[in-house]
Write an enzyme that holds these catalytic residues in place. Structure first.
Site: not given
Length: 161
Positions: A11, A108
């Site tokens: 990422k 989350d």
């Protein structure tokens, strides 16, 4: 004995906007749990425009996310069996239990942040928690509050009541 190789995903983001990715270093404290994505490290390199790029190296999930698995099941009009749902729930709860035991709250959890691995067990996939960029250390005294700009943690649709 041959050692199995793990595929990695990288990422990347501009180093100036990498605070969320940098928070994922908490994965170092969650190592050893088979229900949390593996963290391999970080690096900063310079792109062709001399901009520093932050790189995060994680375990690669060839099956995508739980959201993808759900959407594919709907498209093929195949429902997950009760056994599958139970197996997936067990894995998620074990992952959450480990995260909490290590003193963190994910903040989350949603299908898009649960990765699917194709090392199937009797036709069922292995799931792992991922995306810890909004996580909090237990005791930080931050809560999910609506109506206050920049105070929301996580995705409102999946927030507790």
């Amino acid at each position: 004995m041959e050692k199995a190789q793990t595929e990695m995903k990288v990422k990347c983001t501009d180093n100036n906007r990498s605070s969320s990715l940098q928070k994922e270093k908490i994965l170092t404290t969650l190592k050893g749990c088979p229900y949390v994505v593996q963290f391999f490290g970080t690096d900063i390199n310079i792109d062709n425009d001399n901009i520093p790029i932050y790189n995060l190296f994680l375990e690669y999930a060839s099956g995508g996310s739980l959201q993808d698995l759900i959407n594919n099941s709907k498209r093929r009009m195949i429902q997950m069996s009760e056994l599958e749902v139970g197996f997936y729930t067990y894995q998620l709860l074990k992952g959450i239990q480990h995260v909490h035991k290590e003193g963190w709250v994910h903040c989350d959890i949603k299908p898009a942040n649960i990765l699917v691995f194709n090392n199937e067990h009797g036709g069922m996939h292995k799931l792992k928690l991922a995306d810890f960029g909004l996580s909090l250390k237990v005791g930080d005294r931050k809560t999910y509050m609506t109506g206050i700009p920049l105070s929301n943690r996580g995705t409102l649709l999946y927030a507790p009541p």
